[in-house]
Design a protein around this motif. Sequence first.
Motif, PDB file in Angstrom:
ATOM      1  N   GLU A  47      16.451  -5.610 -22.534  1.00 47.05           N
ATOM      2  CA  GLU A  47      15.265  -6.316 -23.036  1.00 47.05           C
ATOM      3  C   GLU A  47      15.026  -5.853 -24.464  1.00 47.05           C
ATOM      4  O   GLU A  47      15.024  -4.659 -24.743  1.00 47.05           O
ATOM      5  CB  GLU A  47      14.080  -5.965 -22.122  1.00 47.05           C
ATOM      6  CG  GLU A  47      12.713  -6.319 -22.638  1.00 47.05           C
ATOM      7  CD  GLU A  47      12.513  -7.818 -22.823  1.00 47.05           C
ATOM      8  OE1 GLU A  47      12.510  -8.257 -23.989  1.00 47.05           O
ATOM      9  OE2 GLU A  47      12.375  -8.537 -21.818  1.00 47.05           O
ATOM     10  N   ASP A  48      14.858  -6.815 -25.387  1.00 45.79           N
ATOM     11  CA  ASP A  48      14.715  -6.440 -26.795  1.00 45.79           C
ATOM     12  C   ASP A  48      13.270  -6.235 -27.230  1.00 45.79           C
ATOM     13  O   ASP A  48      13.022  -5.681 -28.288  1.00 45.79           O
ATOM     14  CB  ASP A  48      15.392  -7.485 -27.700  1.00 45.79           C
ATOM     15  CG  ASP A  48      14.814  -8.876 -27.504  1.00 45.79           C
ATOM     16  OD1 ASP A  48      14.663  -9.295 -26.336  1.00 45.79           O
ATOM     17  OD2 ASP A  48      14.503  -9.535 -28.499  1.00 45.79           O
ATOM     18  N   GLU A  49      12.307  -6.690 -26.414  1.00 38.50           N
ATOM     19  CA  GLU A  49      10.918  -6.494 -26.830  1.00 38.50           C
ATOM     20  C   GLU A  49      10.408  -5.150 -26.296  1.00 38.50           C
ATOM     21  O   GLU A  49      10.312  -4.963 -25.081  1.00 38.50           O
ATOM     22  CB  GLU A  49      10.045  -7.625 -26.301  1.00 38.50           C
ATOM     23  CG  GLU A  49      10.274  -8.930 -27.064  1.00 38.50           C
ATOM     24  CD  GLU A  49       9.893 -10.146 -26.253  1.00 38.50           C
ATOM     25  OE1 GLU A  49       8.695 -10.329 -26.027  1.00 38.50           O
ATOM     26  OE2 GLU A  49      10.795 -10.885 -25.832  1.00 38.50           O
TER      27      GLU A  49
ATOM     28  N   ASP B  70      17.116  -9.828 -19.828  1.00 42.42           N
ATOM     29  CA  ASP B  70      16.340 -10.824 -20.555  1.00 42.42           C
ATOM     30  C   ASP B  70      17.258 -11.953 -21.012  1.00 42.42           C
ATOM     31  O   ASP B  70      18.411 -11.730 -21.364  1.00 42.42           O
ATOM     32  CB  ASP B  70      15.696 -10.148 -21.780  1.00 42.42           C
ATOM     33  CG  ASP B  70      14.769 -11.093 -22.525  1.00 42.42           C
ATOM     34  OD1 ASP B  70      14.203 -11.995 -21.889  1.00 42.42           O
ATOM     35  OD2 ASP B  70      14.630 -10.919 -23.753  1.00 42.42           O
TER      36      ASP B  70
ATOM     37  N   MET C  74      16.637 -14.239 -23.648  1.00 35.94           N
ATOM     38  CA  MET C  74      16.719 -14.347 -25.104  1.00 35.94           C
ATOM     39  C   MET C  74      16.895 -12.957 -25.698  1.00 35.94           C
ATOM     40  O   MET C  74      15.939 -12.193 -25.813  1.00 35.94           O
ATOM     41  CB  MET C  74      15.442 -14.988 -25.650  1.00 35.94           C
ATOM     42  CG  MET C  74      15.246 -16.434 -25.182  1.00 35.94           C
ATOM     43  SD  MET C  74      16.614 -17.528 -25.648  1.00 35.94           S
ATOM     44  CE  MET C  74      16.229 -17.784 -27.375  1.00 35.94           C
TER      45      MET C  74
ATOM     46  N   LYS D  74       8.592 -14.978 -17.325  1.00 37.97           N
ATOM     47  CA  LYS D  74       7.557 -14.180 -18.000  1.00 37.97           C
ATOM     48  C   LYS D  74       6.353 -15.085 -18.263  1.00 37.97           C
ATOM     49  O   LYS D  74       6.537 -16.252 -18.593  1.00 37.97           O
ATOM     50  CB  LYS D  74       8.071 -13.669 -19.348  1.00 37.97           C
ATOM     51  CG  LYS D  74       9.194 -12.688 -19.290  1.00 37.97           C
ATOM     52  CD  LYS D  74       9.609 -12.369 -20.730  1.00 37.97           C
ATOM     53  CE  LYS D  74      10.803 -11.471 -20.796  1.00 37.97           C
ATOM     54  NZ  LYS D  74      11.300 -11.281 -22.172  1.00 37.97           N
TER      55      LYS D  74
HETATM   56 CA    CA Z   1      13.805 -11.330 -25.658  1.00 32.61          CA
END
Ligand code: CA
Length: 228
Positions: A9-11, A53, A55, A105
């Motif tokens: 997950e990038d966030e 995730d 994206m 989400k």
């Molecule tokens: Ca993302």
Amino acid sequence: MAAQILVVEDEPHIQELISVNLTRAGHAVRCAPDAEQAREMMQRSLPDLLLLDWMLPGMTGVEFTRLLRSETRTRDIPIIMLSARIEERDKISGLEVGADDYITKPFSPRELIARIAVILRRRVPQVTAEVVRVAGLVLDPAAKTVIAKGQPLSLGSTEFRLLHFLVTHTDRVYSRSQLLDHVWGPEFVGDDRTVDVHISRLRNALLPAGLDHVIRTVRGSGYSLSAA
Ligand code: CA
């Protein structure tokens, strides 16, 4: 039920939210911000489950799932895809490339934990505490006991984990390196001999109950436990 879970997950705040909640639920959590770093981490150690995730910077979750499903070592890892996209066709393409489940989400931590538990029970039964009855054996993961045709067995912890893995994956052949990966973990420094030694101990323990034959040696391939 404690599993090794890799969160891709990038966030940062979502990564943190997931990590805190899964850790509280008893899981061991590692995080990666993209597919590339997740892949590196998976070279060293395979998780029991991947939370992925959709994206991501670089390779998307769908592309990463497709890649993992194409490689022998990672083909069977359960994957739950996370996405802010709510369109039905996105959900379908996530599942089509081989994700086990799909969560939209924002989700509640409670729902996430429940969905993880469902997938683990179905796909990674050796990390659950459910009693397994197979081939004349009754293995109780919580009590760490094994009964073989009514007789309690005394097993070392490695033999116990090896047997737990085999009774939850019956009638499939596992190579020695796959068993090392699943039972010992890839960080363990050992070789094929290690597996042979513990299989031999396990068979010896099963011998008095006349169940040593349930673990088959498949020449050139590895070992298999027959359910019948
Ligand atoms: Ca993302």
